[in-house]
Design an enzyme around this catalytic site. Structure first.
Site, mmCIF file in Angstrom:
data_model
loop_
_atom_site.group_PDB
_atom_site.id
_atom_site.type_symbol
_atom_site.label_atom_id
_atom_site.label_comp_id
_atom_site.label_asym_id
_atom_site.label_seq_id
_atom_site.Cartn_x
_atom_site.Cartn_y
_atom_site.Cartn_z
ATOM 1 C CE1 TYR A 1 -4.072 1.949 0.837
ATOM 2 C CE2 TYR A 1 -2.715 3.010 2.505
ATOM 3 C CZ TYR A 1 -3.883 2.961 1.758
ATOM 4 O OH TYR A 1 -4.843 3.927 1.939
ATOM 5 C CE LYS B 1 -3.827 4.960 -1.231
ATOM 6 N NZ LYS B 1 -4.881 5.299 -2.229
HETATM 7 P P1 NAP Z 1 -13.556 1.912 1.456
HETATM 8 O O1 NAP Z 1 -14.613 2.395 2.384
HETATM 9 O O2 NAP Z 1 -13.061 0.512 1.569
HETATM 10 O O3 NAP Z 1 -14.073 2.161 -0.045
HETATM 11 C C1 NAP Z 1 -13.299 1.805 -1.149
HETATM 12 C C2 NAP Z 1 -14.203 1.630 -2.345
HETATM 13 O O4 NAP Z 1 -13.369 1.281 -3.474
HETATM 14 C C3 NAP Z 1 -15.205 0.487 -2.167
HETATM 15 O O5 NAP Z 1 -16.489 0.874 -2.581
HETATM 16 C C4 NAP Z 1 -14.619 -0.600 -3.049
HETATM 17 O O6 NAP Z 1 -15.600 -1.463 -3.622
HETATM 18 C C5 NAP Z 1 -13.988 0.209 -4.153
HETATM 19 N N1 NAP Z 1 -13.041 -0.597 -4.905
HETATM 20 C C6 NAP Z 1 -12.130 -1.485 -4.426
HETATM 21 N N2 NAP Z 1 -11.463 -2.068 -5.424
HETATM 22 C C7 NAP Z 1 -11.957 -1.548 -6.583
HETATM 23 C C8 NAP Z 1 -11.672 -1.757 -7.949
HETATM 24 N N3 NAP Z 1 -10.749 -2.637 -8.353
HETATM 25 N N4 NAP Z 1 -12.373 -1.050 -8.873
HETATM 26 C C9 NAP Z 1 -13.336 -0.189 -8.481
HETATM 27 N N5 NAP Z 1 -13.649 0.045 -7.193
HETATM 28 C C10 NAP Z 1 -12.967 -0.619 -6.257
HETATM 29 O O7 NAP Z 1 -12.247 2.806 1.539
HETATM 30 P P2 NAP Z 1 -12.016 4.358 1.897
HETATM 31 O O8 NAP Z 1 -11.483 4.416 3.260
HETATM 32 O O9 NAP Z 1 -13.194 5.167 1.507
HETATM 33 O O10 NAP Z 1 -10.798 4.666 0.923
HETATM 34 C C11 NAP Z 1 -10.933 5.397 -0.282
HETATM 35 C C12 NAP Z 1 -9.544 5.791 -0.767
HETATM 36 O O11 NAP Z 1 -8.912 6.589 0.245
HETATM 37 C C13 NAP Z 1 -8.616 4.593 -0.993
HETATM 38 O O12 NAP Z 1 -7.781 4.849 -2.100
HETATM 39 C C14 NAP Z 1 -7.809 4.541 0.277
HETATM 40 O O13 NAP Z 1 -6.574 3.917 0.092
HETATM 41 C C15 NAP Z 1 -7.654 6.025 0.549
HETATM 42 N N6 NAP Z 1 -7.301 6.343 1.943
HETATM 43 C C16 NAP Z 1 -8.141 6.018 2.971
HETATM 44 C C17 NAP Z 1 -7.779 6.361 4.271
HETATM 45 C C18 NAP Z 1 -8.657 6.051 5.457
HETATM 46 O O14 NAP Z 1 -8.219 6.283 6.587
HETATM 47 N N7 NAP Z 1 -9.862 5.544 5.267
HETATM 48 C C19 NAP Z 1 -6.570 7.017 4.504
HETATM 49 C C20 NAP Z 1 -5.744 7.340 3.441
HETATM 50 C C21 NAP Z 1 -6.132 7.004 2.148
HETATM 51 P P3 NAP Z 1 -15.987 -2.842 -2.891
HETATM 52 O O15 NAP Z 1 -16.701 -2.453 -1.671
HETATM 53 O O16 NAP Z 1 -16.873 -3.547 -3.875
HETATM 54 O O17 NAP Z 1 -14.693 -3.549 -2.630
#
Ligand code: NAP
Length: 256
Positions: free
Chosen positions: A154, A158
């Site tokens: 990851y 990133k």
């Molecule tokens: P999340 O709640 O797990 O949502 C991620 C979404 O991406 C889900 O709807 C998932 O679909 C979808 N997804 C996964 N694989 C995919 C693919 N191959 N093609 C299309 N869609 C796909 O995560 P989040 O926390 O909102 O994270 C969103 C972004 O922010 C990510 O890039 C994550 O790395 C980044 N981020 C998050 C945090 C944090 O603290 N939450 C911090 C830094 C960065 P499914 O449900 O069907 O798998």
């Protein structure tokens, strides 16, 4: 008058979490929004919600690591909403493990969704953007780009997104396209709740522990990432390109 009236945005990973918050915010600011995710019913439900609130939205099922699915996603956005002005590369997964336990599949899948996915989406989106001499490409990085235990895959993905962003800015600037990244810290979503569960603690206890290391003393909300994305998508950020904005509640935040 919204700041994004007349614009069309495409948000990946839009069915829930940060992606859904970004879609809601861009729609509230006046953009028509294509919602793309593996979870098509989730996108359809959100499209219904945005339409109820007076917005225009389109749900598209897409795996961002699949080149032909990504091309279809961009084509469907233009066919359904008329153009493509703003791409938000947000879709993501985690497969955390210490290096000695990390499998080839853990590595390939995380790099495939985040880094290959951002590359495929940017490559497909730049064509209609270059034709119209306008575009905004915003990718979601993470504080983990700086390195984080258990996240070799990851963290590399990133950090790669940050290099990709700077390179897109350099190559596409002359076509009126900006490329920027946001790097969130600990944000309250299913992703961080699943991490808590894996560590055997409640999400509340996990958040409270993490908050001790965050300058603002609390974890972030998806809407607080979405507002920075909305700024980068707007004309207020017309001369900002190739930048990474940390959205982490402090200079360091906590690595997520
Ligand atoms: P999340 O709640 O797990 O949502 C991620 C979404 O991406 C889900 O709807 C998932 O679909 C979808 N997804 C996964 N694989 C995919 C693919 N191959 N093609 C299309 N869609 C796909 O995560 P989040 O926390 O909102 O994270 C969103 C972004 O922010 C990510 O890039 C994550 O790395 C980044 N981020 C998050 C945090 C944090 O603290 N939450 C911090 C830094 C960065 P499914 O449900 O069907 O798998």
């Amino acid at each position: 008058m919204g700041k994004l009236d007349g614009r069309v945005a495409l948000v990946t990973g839009a069915a829930r979490g940060i992606g859904a918050a970004i879609a809601r915010r861009l729609s509230a600011d006046g953009a028509a929004v294509a919602l793309a995710d593996l979870d098509l019913p989730g996108c359809e439900a959100l499209a219904g919600e945005l339409a109820q609130a007076g917005g225009r939205a389109l749900a598209i099922g897409c795996d961002v690591s699949d080149a032909s699915a990504v091309q279809h996603m961009v084509d469907a956005t233009i066919a359904g909403l008329g153009q493509l002005d703003i791409l938000v590369n947000n879709a993501g997964i985690i497969r955390d493990n210490l290096l000695f336990k990390m499998t080839d599949d853990d590595w390939d899948r995380v790099i495939g969704v985040h880094l290959r996915g951002a590359f495929l989406c940017a490559r497909a989106a730049q064509k209609p953007m270059v034709e119209r001499q306008y575009g905004r490409i915003i990718s979601v990085s993470s504080t983990s780009a700086l390195g984080n235990r258990g996240q070799a895959n990851y963290s590399a993905a990133k950090a790669g997104i940050q290099g990709l962003t700077r390179t897109l800015a350099i190559e596409l600037g002359k076509f009126g396209i900006t490329a920027n990244a946001v790097a969130p810290g600990f944000i309250d979503t299913d992703m961080t709740r699943a991490t808590a569960q894996r560590m055997g603690v409640t999400p509340e206890a996990f958040a409270a522990g993490a908050s001790q290391y965050i300058s603002l003393g609390r974890i972030g909300q998806p809407s607080e990432v979405a507002s920075v994305v909305a700024f980068l998508a707007s004309d207020d950020a017309s001369y900002v390109s190739g930048q990474v904005i940390y959205v982490a509640g402090g200079p360091a935040g906590i690595l997520m």
